[in-house]
Design a protein around this motif. Structure first.
Motif, PDB file in Angstrom:
ATOM      1  N   ALA A  62       0.810  -1.023   0.044  1.00  0.00           N
ATOM      2  CA  ALA A  62      -0.023   0.154  -0.144  1.00  0.00           C
ATOM      3  C   ALA A  62       0.727   1.268  -0.069  1.00  0.00           C
ATOM      4  O   ALA A  62       0.548   2.248  -0.650  1.00  0.00           O
ATOM      5  CB  ALA A  62      -1.075   0.022   1.270  1.00  0.00           C
ATOM      6  N   ARG A  63       2.204   1.268   0.840  1.00  0.00           N
ATOM      7  CA  ARG A  63       3.028   2.290   0.533  1.00  0.00           C
ATOM      8  C   ARG A  63       3.571   2.427  -0.670  1.00  0.00           C
ATOM      9  O   ARG A  63       3.507   3.589  -1.183  1.00  0.00           O
ATOM     10  CB  ARG A  63       3.928   2.156   1.868  1.00  0.00           C
ATOM     11  N   GLU A  64       3.805   1.298  -1.228  1.00  0.00           N
ATOM     12  CA  GLU A  64       4.551   1.483  -2.809  1.00  0.00           C
ATOM     13  C   GLU A  64       3.634   1.996  -3.562  1.00  0.00           C
ATOM     14  O   GLU A  64       4.077   2.748  -4.528  1.00  0.00           O
ATOM     15  CB  GLU A  64       4.884  -0.110  -3.027  1.00  0.00           C
ATOM     16  N   LEU A  65       2.184   1.681  -3.445  1.00  0.00           N
ATOM     17  CA  LEU A  65       1.290   2.153  -4.587  1.00  0.00           C
ATOM     18  C   LEU A  65       0.791   3.569  -4.086  1.00  0.00           C
ATOM     19  O   LEU A  65      -0.153   4.342  -5.000  1.00  0.00           O
ATOM     20  CB  LEU A  65       0.116   1.301  -4.471  1.00  0.00           C
ATOM     21  N   GLY A  66       1.005   4.216  -2.812  1.00  0.00           N
ATOM     22  CA  GLY A  66       0.721   5.406  -2.641  1.00  0.00           C
ATOM     23  C   GLY A  66      -0.479   5.291  -1.888  1.00  0.00           C
ATOM     24  O   GLY A  66      -1.065   6.697  -1.708  1.00  0.00           O
ATOM     25  N   LEU A  67      -1.121   4.501  -1.416  1.00  0.00           N
ATOM     26  CA  LEU A  67      -2.178   4.425  -0.586  1.00  0.00           C
ATOM     27  C   LEU A  67      -2.199   4.982   1.045  1.00  0.00           C
ATOM     28  O   LEU A  67      -2.884   5.654   1.562  1.00  0.00           O
ATOM     29  CB  LEU A  67      -3.011   3.016  -0.542  1.00  0.00           C
ATOM     30  N   VAL A  68      -0.846   4.526   1.421  1.00  0.00           N
ATOM     31  CA  VAL A  68      -0.512   5.066   2.579  1.00  0.00           C
ATOM     32  C   VAL A  68       0.651   5.773   2.636  1.00  0.00           C
ATOM     33  O   VAL A  68       1.692   5.569   1.745  1.00  0.00           O
ATOM     34  CB  VAL A  68      -0.392   4.217   3.896  1.00  0.00           C
ATOM     35  N   ASN A  69       1.134   6.681   3.637  1.00  0.00           N
ATOM     36  CA  ASN A  69       2.491   7.624   3.579  1.00  0.00           C
ATOM     37  C   ASN A  69       3.467   6.720   4.198  1.00  0.00           C
ATOM     38  O   ASN A  69       4.790   6.736   3.762  1.00  0.00           O
ATOM     39  CB  ASN A  69       2.381   8.747   4.117  1.00  0.00           C
ATOM     40  N   SER A  70       3.428   6.026   5.366  1.00  0.00           N
ATOM     41  CA  SER A  70       4.348   5.361   5.865  1.00  0.00           C
ATOM     42  C   SER A  70       3.939   4.061   6.621  1.00  0.00           C
ATOM     43  O   SER A  70       2.827   3.867   6.893  1.00  0.00           O
ATOM     44  CB  SER A  70       4.935   6.285   6.839  1.00  0.00           C
ATOM     45  N   VAL A  71       4.853   3.057   6.910  1.00  0.00           N
ATOM     46  CA  VAL A  71       4.475   1.711   7.547  1.00  0.00           C
ATOM     47  C   VAL A  71       5.279   1.687   8.697  1.00  0.00           C
ATOM     48  O   VAL A  71       6.395   1.905   8.632  1.00  0.00           O
ATOM     49  CB  VAL A  71       4.579   0.450   6.643  1.00  0.00           C
ATOM     50  N   VAL A  72       4.801   1.544  10.122  1.00  0.00           N
ATOM     51  CA  VAL A  72       5.612   1.446  11.281  1.00  0.00           C
ATOM     52  C   VAL A  72       5.218   0.350  12.109  1.00  0.00           C
ATOM     53  O   VAL A  72       4.200  -0.354  11.733  1.00  0.00           O
ATOM     54  CB  VAL A  72       5.199   2.802  11.938  1.00  0.00           C
ATOM     55  N   PRO A  73       6.291  -0.078  13.044  1.00  0.00           N
ATOM     56  CA  PRO A  73       5.838  -1.180  13.757  1.00  0.00           C
ATOM     57  C   PRO A  73       4.590  -1.300  14.400  1.00  0.00           C
ATOM     58  O   PRO A  73       3.767  -0.291  14.782  1.00  0.00           O
ATOM     59  CB  PRO A  73       6.884  -1.235  14.855  1.00  0.00           C
ATOM     60  N   ALA A  74       3.927  -2.430  14.610  1.00  0.00           N
ATOM     61  CA  ALA A  74       2.644  -2.600  15.143  1.00  0.00           C
ATOM     62  C   ALA A  74       2.448  -2.058  16.386  1.00  0.00           C
ATOM     63  O   ALA A  74       3.325  -2.046  17.249  1.00  0.00           O
ATOM     64  CB  ALA A  74       2.024  -3.914  15.075  1.00  0.00           C
ATOM     65  N   GLY A  75       1.595  -1.177  16.872  1.00  0.00           N
ATOM     66  CA  GLY A  75       1.185  -0.621  18.066  1.00  0.00           C
ATOM     67  C   GLY A  75       1.710   0.739  18.182  1.00  0.00           C
ATOM     68  O   GLY A  75       1.446   1.365  19.113  1.00  0.00           O
ATOM     69  N   THR A  76       2.354   1.345  16.959  1.00  0.00           N
ATOM     70  CA  THR A  76       3.037   2.612  17.064  1.00  0.00           C
ATOM     71  C   THR A  76       2.381   3.531  16.024  1.00  0.00           C
ATOM     72  O   THR A  76       2.652   4.804  16.017  1.00  0.00           O
ATOM     73  CB  THR A  76       4.512   2.611  16.956  1.00  0.00           C
ATOM     74  N   GLU A  77       1.114   2.874  15.371  1.00  0.00           N
ATOM     75  CA  GLU A  77       0.510   3.836  14.429  1.00  0.00           C
ATOM     76  C   GLU A  77      -0.200   4.959  14.876  1.00  0.00           C
ATOM     77  O   GLU A  77       0.054   6.102  14.071  1.00  0.00           O
ATOM     78  CB  GLU A  77      -0.158   2.734  13.299  1.00  0.00           C
ATOM     79  N   ARG A  78      -0.801   4.746  15.828  1.00  0.00           N
ATOM     80  CA  ARG A  78      -1.345   6.023  16.505  1.00  0.00           C
ATOM     81  C   ARG A  78      -0.547   7.036  16.795  1.00  0.00           C
ATOM     82  O   ARG A  78      -0.903   8.055  16.559  1.00  0.00           O
ATOM     83  CB  ARG A  78      -2.283   5.337  17.491  1.00  0.00           C
ATOM     84  N   ASP A  79       0.351   6.615  17.675  1.00  0.00           N
ATOM     85  CA  ASP A  79       1.281   7.681  18.000  1.00  0.00           C
ATOM     86  C   ASP A  79       1.949   8.507  16.990  1.00  0.00           C
ATOM     87  O   ASP A  79       2.288   9.794  16.868  1.00  0.00           O
ATOM     88  CB  ASP A  79       2.442   7.256  19.143  1.00  0.00           C
ATOM     89  N   THR A  80       2.425   7.760  16.094  1.00  0.00           N
ATOM     90  CA  THR A  80       3.069   8.275  14.895  1.00  0.00           C
ATOM     91  C   THR A  80       2.051   9.323  14.191  1.00  0.00           C
ATOM     92  O   THR A  80       2.487  10.181  13.517  1.00  0.00           O
ATOM     93  CB  THR A  80       3.390   7.045  13.800  1.00  0.00           C
TER      94      THR A  80
END
Length: 274
Positions: free
Chosen positions: A187-205
């Motif tokens: 999804a990141r490669e295709l432009g659907l999301v900006n970044s991928v982060v370790p599970a559990g850190t996405e909200r804080d990020t």
């Protein structure tokens, strides 16, 4: 005889939570038992909160997150199927829900403040549409995305609108025609999301990203977001004509004068959001 009053029936709890963290409004889909389906109640709750945020000067950015293993599974199919017993076999209700959901998605686009999706789990159909509609998206490495309506005889036509404006055409069609899920990294490669982060850190990020953007001039963010979406629908010549007009007006704004002056003078700008 003394009159007796009936107690009001208890209201169902809202499927959406709102939290304020500094100048950030965090809206959390909170119906894990339905995989955070975009039920009529969820759509209304989201739209109401977006409307309340629009003119709230204390809110400078928004994060849309979710509780439970799924970000959102899309429309509540049980809720929709239950209306097949209506006299018109549900046609009017289906039209109502699709319009309500489309209006809510457009409210995100037209909100004069940036909206960041925080995706912790699976986002399918209208749930994938919600991610694509947000201005930015941060995904857990465990998140997946898909438009699997084709598998149940229901082409994801409304999710297609947002998806096709984020993902290259052939990749969007592959997702829509096969129903295949893609990983967060894809999804990141295709432009659907900006970044991928370790599970559990996405909200804080996502919140930290929103906070960083919220430090900018709210006036400039409003002008820029509106211009971005408007020019994207124009041909090249019209887009440049429109963008030149926007930039000219932006140059006349107080915050542009302050920001340019602060840059030249090597100091931090003091925004007045005008």
């Amino acid at each position: 005889m003394p009159q007796t009053s009936r107690s009001a029936a208890p209201q169902a709890p809202s499927p959406l939570l709102r939290e304020t963290i500094g100048s950030i409004a965090v809206l959390t889909l909170d119906s894990p038992s339905t995989r955070n389906a975009l039920s009529e109640a969820m759509i209304v709750a989201l739209h109401d909160e977006l409307n309340s945020i629009r003119d709230d000067k204390h809110v400078r950015a928004v994060v849309i997150a979710a509780n439970g293993p799924a970000y959102s599974s899309g429309h509540n199919l049980k809720e929709l199927t239950a209306r097949r017993t209506d006299a018109d076999k549900g046609r009017a209700y289906f039209a109502h829900i699709m319009k309500s959901c489309s209006d809510m998605m457009q409210a995100i686009v037209h909100l004069p403040k940036p909206v960041v999706a925080s995706v912790q789990g699976v986002a399918t159909a209208a749930g994938c549409q919600l991610v694509a509609t947000c201005d930015l998206a941060v995904a857990s490495e465990k998140a997946t995305f898909g438009t699997p309506g084709i598998d149940i005889g229901l082409f994801c036509s409304t999710p297609m609108v947002a998806l096709s404006r984020n993902v290259p055409r052939k990749h969007a069609l592959h997702m829509l025609l096969t129903g295949d899920h893609i990983s967060a990294e894809r999804a990141r490669e295709l432009g659907l999301v900006n970044s991928v982060v370790p599970a559990g850190t996405e909200r804080d990020t996502a919140i930290e990203l929103a906070k960083a953007i919220a430090l900018k001039s709210a006036y400039t963010l409003k002008v820029g977001k509106e211009a971005f979406y408007r020019q994207a629908e124009m041909n090249l010549a019209d887009a440049y004509t429109y963008a030149a007009q926007v930039m000219t007006e932006n140059m006349m704004a107080r915050d542009a004068q302050e920001g340019i002056g602060a840059f030249i003078e090597k100091r931090a700008p003091k925004w007045e959001d005008r």
